[in-house]
Write a protein that holds these residues in place. Structure first.
Motif, PDB file in Angstrom:
ATOM      1  N   ALA A 317       0.836  -1.204   0.000  1.00 48.44           N
ATOM      2  CA  ALA A 317       0.000   0.000   0.000  1.00 48.44           C
ATOM      3  C   ALA A 317       0.870   1.253   0.000  1.00 48.44           C
ATOM      4  O   ALA A 317       0.592   2.226  -0.720  1.00 48.44           O
ATOM      5  CB  ALA A 317      -0.928  -0.010   1.216  1.00 48.44           C
ATOM      6  N   ALA A 318       1.964   1.221   0.780  1.00 53.86           N
ATOM      7  CA  ALA A 318       2.884   2.363   0.808  1.00 53.86           C
ATOM      8  C   ALA A 318       3.541   2.572  -0.556  1.00 53.86           C
ATOM      9  O   ALA A 318       3.819   3.715  -0.954  1.00 53.86           O
ATOM     10  CB  ALA A 318       3.949   2.135   1.877  1.00 53.86           C
ATOM     11  N   GLY A 319       3.771   1.485  -1.292  1.00 51.39           N
ATOM     12  CA  GLY A 319       4.366   1.601  -2.618  1.00 51.39           C
ATOM     13  C   GLY A 319       3.504   2.401  -3.580  1.00 51.39           C
ATOM     14  O   GLY A 319       4.008   3.205  -4.370  1.00 51.39           O
ATOM     15  N   PHE A 320       2.191   2.196  -3.525  1.00 54.24           N
ATOM     16  CA  PHE A 320       1.293   2.988  -4.371  1.00 54.24           C
ATOM     17  C   PHE A 320       1.307   4.459  -3.970  1.00 54.24           C
ATOM     18  O   PHE A 320       1.257   5.347  -4.826  1.00 54.24           O
ATOM     19  CB  PHE A 320      -0.130   2.433  -4.285  1.00 54.24           C
ATOM     20  N   VAL A 321       1.375   4.720  -2.672  1.00 53.05           N
ATOM     21  CA  VAL A 321       1.426   6.106  -2.212  1.00 53.05           C
ATOM     22  C   VAL A 321       2.687   6.795  -2.733  1.00 53.05           C
ATOM     23  O   VAL A 321       2.649   7.944  -3.199  1.00 53.05           O
ATOM     24  CB  VAL A 321       1.365   6.162  -0.669  1.00 53.05           C
ATOM     25  N   LEU A 322       3.812   6.102  -2.707  1.00 57.03           N
ATOM     26  CA  LEU A 322       5.066   6.669  -3.200  1.00 57.03           C
ATOM     27  C   LEU A 322       4.981   7.021  -4.681  1.00 57.03           C
ATOM     28  O   LEU A 322       5.534   8.029  -5.123  1.00 57.03           O
ATOM     29  CB  LEU A 322       6.210   5.679  -2.969  1.00 57.03           C
ATOM     30  N   ALA A 323       4.281   6.201  -5.459  1.00 51.96           N
ATOM     31  CA  ALA A 323       4.160   6.462  -6.887  1.00 51.96           C
ATOM     32  C   ALA A 323       3.505   7.806  -7.160  1.00 51.96           C
ATOM     33  O   ALA A 323       3.841   8.493  -8.142  1.00 51.96           O
ATOM     34  CB  ALA A 323       3.359   5.340  -7.570  1.00 51.96           C
ATOM     35  N   LEU A 324       2.581   8.199  -6.293  1.00 49.98           N
ATOM     36  CA  LEU A 324       1.875   9.467  -6.493  1.00 49.98           C
ATOM     37  C   LEU A 324       2.596  10.645  -5.845  1.00 49.98           C
ATOM     38  O   LEU A 324       2.678  11.730  -6.419  1.00 49.98           O
ATOM     39  CB  LEU A 324       0.460   9.355  -5.927  1.00 49.98           C
ATOM     40  N   VAL A 325       3.138  10.424  -4.661  1.00 44.53           N
ATOM     41  CA  VAL A 325       3.811  11.515  -3.942  1.00 44.53           C
ATOM     42  C   VAL A 325       5.007  12.031  -4.732  1.00 44.53           C
ATOM     43  O   VAL A 325       5.294  13.239  -4.747  1.00 44.53           O
ATOM     44  CB  VAL A 325       4.241  11.027  -2.544  1.00 44.53           C
ATOM     45  N   LEU A 326       5.700  11.157  -5.435  1.00 44.95           N
ATOM     46  CA  LEU A 326       6.919  11.515  -6.156  1.00 44.95           C
ATOM     47  C   LEU A 326       6.698  11.689  -7.656  1.00 44.95           C
ATOM     48  O   LEU A 326       7.665  11.780  -8.419  1.00 44.95           O
ATOM     49  CB  LEU A 326       7.993  10.438  -5.924  1.00 44.95           C
ATOM     50  N   LEU A 327       5.439  11.777  -8.108  1.00 39.09           N
ATOM     51  CA  LEU A 327       5.155  11.699  -9.533  1.00 39.09           C
ATOM     52  C   LEU A 327       5.715  12.875 -10.339  1.00 39.09           C
ATOM     53  O   LEU A 327       5.888  12.758 -11.553  1.00 39.09           O
ATOM     54  CB  LEU A 327       3.641  11.573  -9.758  1.00 39.09           C
ATOM     55  N   ASP A 328       6.017  13.996  -9.680  1.00 42.88           N
ATOM     56  CA  ASP A 328       6.623  15.083 -10.431  1.00 42.88           C
ATOM     57  C   ASP A 328       8.056  14.740 -10.863  1.00 42.88           C
ATOM     58  O   ASP A 328       8.644  15.430 -11.698  1.00 42.88           O
ATOM     59  CB  ASP A 328       6.618  16.371  -9.607  1.00 42.88           C
ATOM     60  N   ARG A 329       8.608  13.666 -10.279  1.00 40.68           N
ATOM     61  CA  ARG A 329       9.884  13.101 -10.726  1.00 40.68           C
ATOM     62  C   ARG A 329       9.596  11.642 -11.097  1.00 40.68           C
ATOM     63  O   ARG A 329       9.822  10.720 -10.314  1.00 40.68           O
ATOM     64  CB  ARG A 329      10.933  13.200  -9.629  1.00 40.68           C
ATOM     65  N   PRO A 330       9.054  11.409 -12.288  1.00 41.81           N
ATOM     66  CA  PRO A 330       8.451  10.120 -12.608  1.00 41.81           C
ATOM     67  C   PRO A 330       9.379   8.912 -12.525  1.00 41.81           C
ATOM     68  O   PRO A 330       8.949   7.831 -12.113  1.00 41.81           O
ATOM     69  CB  PRO A 330       7.914  10.315 -14.028  1.00 41.81           C
ATOM     70  N   LEU A 331      10.640   9.065 -12.922  1.00 38.21           N
ATOM     71  CA  LEU A 331      11.535   7.913 -12.834  1.00 38.21           C
ATOM     72  C   LEU A 331      11.781   7.531 -11.380  1.00 38.21           C
ATOM     73  O   LEU A 331      11.734   6.342 -11.016  1.00 38.21           O
ATOM     74  CB  LEU A 331      12.865   8.207 -13.540  1.00 38.21           C
ATOM     75  N   LEU A 332      12.004   8.528 -10.519  1.00 39.56           N
ATOM     76  CA  LEU A 332      12.173   8.256  -9.090  1.00 39.56           C
ATOM     77  C   LEU A 332      10.905   7.647  -8.509  1.00 39.56           C
ATOM     78  O   LEU A 332      10.963   6.706  -7.706  1.00 39.56           O
ATOM     79  CB  LEU A 332      12.528   9.548  -8.356  1.00 39.56           C
ATOM     80  N   ALA A 333       9.756   8.184  -8.905  1.00 42.31           N
ATOM     81  CA  ALA A 333       8.479   7.647  -8.413  1.00 42.31           C
ATOM     82  C   ALA A 333       8.320   6.184  -8.790  1.00 42.31           C
ATOM     83  O   ALA A 333       7.917   5.347  -7.972  1.00 42.31           O
ATOM     84  CB  ALA A 333       7.319   8.468  -8.980  1.00 42.31           C
ATOM     85  N   GLY A 334       8.634   5.858 -10.061  1.00 43.67           N
ATOM     86  CA  GLY A 334       8.496   4.486 -10.518  1.00 43.67           C
ATOM     87  C   GLY A 334       9.433   3.542  -9.804  1.00 43.67           C
ATOM     88  O   GLY A 334       9.040   2.429  -9.402  1.00 43.67           O
ATOM     89  N   ILE A 335      10.682   3.970  -9.610  1.00 44.41           N
ATOM     90  CA  ILE A 335      11.662   3.112  -8.947  1.00 44.41           C
ATOM     91  C   ILE A 335      11.307   2.909  -7.473  1.00 44.41           C
ATOM     92  O   ILE A 335      11.335   1.783  -6.955  1.00 44.41           O
ATOM     93  CB  ILE A 335      13.073   3.696  -9.099  1.00 44.41           C
ATOM     94  N   ALA A 336      10.958   3.993  -6.783  1.00 45.15           N
ATOM     95  CA  ALA A 336      10.598   3.882  -5.366  1.00 45.15           C
ATOM     96  C   ALA A 336       9.369   2.997  -5.177  1.00 45.15           C
ATOM     97  O   ALA A 336       9.317   2.147  -4.273  1.00 45.15           O
ATOM     98  CB  ALA A 336      10.339   5.268  -4.781  1.00 45.15           C
ATOM     99  N   SER A 337       8.378   3.185  -6.038  1.00 46.16           N
ATOM    100  CA  SER A 337       7.178   2.362  -5.957  1.00 46.16           C
ATOM    101  C   SER A 337       7.488   0.902  -6.252  1.00 46.16           C
ATOM    102  O   SER A 337       7.002  -0.006  -5.565  1.00 46.16           O
ATOM    103  CB  SER A 337       6.121   2.883  -6.944  1.00 46.16           C
ATOM    104  N   ALA A 338       8.316   0.657  -7.267  1.00 46.62           N
ATOM    105  CA  ALA A 338       8.675  -0.714  -7.628  1.00 46.62           C
ATOM    106  C   ALA A 338       9.396  -1.411  -6.485  1.00 46.62           C
ATOM    107  O   ALA A 338       9.175  -2.605  -6.220  1.00 46.62           O
ATOM    108  CB  ALA A 338       9.541  -0.714  -8.888  1.00 46.62           C
ATOM    109  N   ILE A 339      10.286  -0.684  -5.796  1.00 51.10           N
ATOM    110  CA  ILE A 339      11.016  -1.275  -4.667  1.00 51.10           C
ATOM    111  C   ILE A 339      10.047  -1.681  -3.546  1.00 51.10           C
ATOM    112  O   ILE A 339      10.099  -2.804  -3.027  1.00 51.10           O
ATOM    113  CB  ILE A 339      12.082  -0.300  -4.145  1.00 51.10           C
ATOM    114  N   ALA A 340       9.148  -0.757  -3.180  1.00 50.46           N
ATOM    115  CA  ALA A 340       8.203  -1.071  -2.105  1.00 50.46           C
ATOM    116  C   ALA A 340       7.252  -2.198  -2.498  1.00 50.46           C
ATOM    117  O   ALA A 340       6.990  -3.116  -1.707  1.00 50.46           O
ATOM    118  CB  ALA A 340       7.409   0.180  -1.722  1.00 50.46           C
TER     119      ALA A 340
END
Length: 426
Positions: A317-340
């Motif tokens: 659930a936290a991984g999905f939240v990270l995807a949105l919180v960091l979406l203005d930096r999409p590559l970072l958002a995708g990587i952080a979400s993928a890790i979680a």
């Protein structure tokens, strides 16, 4: 198990069988490699197919794009359910071989399909392939190792399969960057089909190991207990609290996977990243999911099932939240979400299978695993359907928010319903 009882059954070569990972490591290792091929075949679709729907076939509805995941998920779910019942009529090796034969046309159809309908049809075949082949590798490994090492066995099995999913997703992303979305990325699937079928021919069946476990089981089957599919389906789906808790968690876990399968390539390309970066995001998630299960499967045998299941769902659930919180930096958002998401799923995936096995008598375990895998892989279809409807109605970002909320609720339900039954006690 140093001594072999006089009643010990023999395998197809006439040798007495023993339960245990050390005692059966050659066959166990062979089945791990087979599941690498199973995972590699489904990994072909992780990066490119949603983009093929949008860019090659010009589908404008997200629900239409995600229809291939719905076809795959429904077919695999029903096949998983049938696989448990089919083990009463056919040997596991026969079903594993049938799964590979059904999968032969898949990479060719993905590479040269003249219309989107062909892609959807290929995913029906892929669902049949995965339902039979993956189910049998799971069942056969559990058969070989016996009750004490189920967590490790399922962890190694799922690690092999999902690491292959991730590596293949990563590879297809880079190939698509150099050679286009089709046909080169999809044709590496020919290697997986050929290798998987060839290796399956030398795998030995595990029916004798099931006979031995039944003979050694600590608790006899209660007199009159119904071991049929109908009774086991009801027991696993809702009558038994722990089995119900594991089944709902499995469904939501794969709902997440089905949702990210369709949504993430579209979401992140909409925010400006390229195919190689999408491949990295889509590959990193299952690679961590896969490799992490080697540790989490072993850990589940030591600390129990429930802590890993509940924690894993909340981490997802936290991984999905990270995807949105960091979406203005999409590559970072995708990587952080993928890790979680990868780490959370690694905690949950082998542990749920082990939990089901803990609560199921060997006489009806195959049907219980088939029922659990039915609900779990129905999550693919549910995720794609929910994602398609929500994305068309309220957008991709709102769809991710809904996934986060649903996953957190599932983790809380698992905490309420699942109880521990230590391996070997049933």
């Amino acid at each position: 198990m140093s001594a072999v009882p006089s009643t010990t059954p023999t395998d197809s070569s006439g040798r007495p069988v023993r339960l245990g990972l050390r005692e059966n490591w050659p066959q166990f290792t062979l089945l791990v490699i087979v599941n690498v091929c199973v995972g590699g075949l489904v990994g072909l679709e992780r990066t490119t197919v949603p983009l093929i729907g949008a860019d090659t076939f010009h589908l404008t509805s997200d629900l239409a794009v995600f229809s291939f995941i719905i076809a795959f998920g429904l077919t695999k779910a029903v096949t998983n359910l049938a696989a448990g019942a089919l083990t009463a009529r056919f040997r596991r090796k026969q079903l594993l071989t049938a799964g590979w034969l059904i999968g032969v046309p898949v990479p060719f159809a993905l590479a040269w399909a003249p219309s989107w309908g062909w892609i959807v049809a290929a995913n029906v075949l892929l669902g049949l392939n995965q339902g039979l082949a993956w189910s049998m590798t799971v069942n056969m490994k559990i058969d070989l190792v016996g009750p004490a090492r189920r967590g490790l066995a399922t962890g190694l099995n799922e690690a092999a399969g999902y690491t292959a999913v991730g590596v293949t997703a990563l590879l297809t992303g880079y190939l698509a960057t150099s050679y286009g979305l089709r046909p080169v990325p999809e044709l590496i699937g020919v290697v997986f089909v050929a290798a998987g079928l060839a290796l399956t021919l030398v795998v030995r069946d595990t029916a004798a190991h099931v006979v031995l476990e039944l003979a050694q089981h600590a608790a006899p089957l209660p007199t009159g207990e119904d071991t049929g599919l109908k009774a086991t389906f009801a027991r696993t789906s809702w009558r038994d609290r722990s089995l119900r808790g594991a089944s709902q968690a499995g469904l939501v876990n794969n709902l997440n996977d089905g949702l990210t399968w369709g949504v993430f390539p579209l979401l992140f390309t909409d925010h400006g990243i390229g195919l190689a970066a999408v491949g990295l995001i889509k590959g990193l998630y299952p690679i961590l999911w896969g490799l992490g299960q080697i540790l989490t499967g072993h850990l589940a045998d030591r600390v129990g099932r429930k802590p890993l299941i509940v924690t894993g769902m909340l981490v997802q659930a936290a991984g999905f939240v990270l995807a949105l919180v960091l979406l203005d930096r999409p590559l970072l958002a995708g990587i952080a979400s993928a890790i979680a998401l990868g780490l959370g799923t690694a905690m949950v995936y082998p542990t749920l299978i082990a939990s089901i096995s803990d609560h199921a008598h060997p006489a009806w375990r195959a049907n219980a695993l088939g029922t659990y895998r039915f609900w779990r892989d129905a999550g693919y279809a549910a995720g794609a359907l929910v994602a398609g409807i929500l994305a068309d109605a309220v957008g991709l970002e709102a769809t991710v928010i809904a996934a986060a909320a649903l996953t957190a609720v599932s983790g809380l339900l698992a905490a309420r319903w699942i109880t521990e039954r230590r391996t070997g006690t049933r």
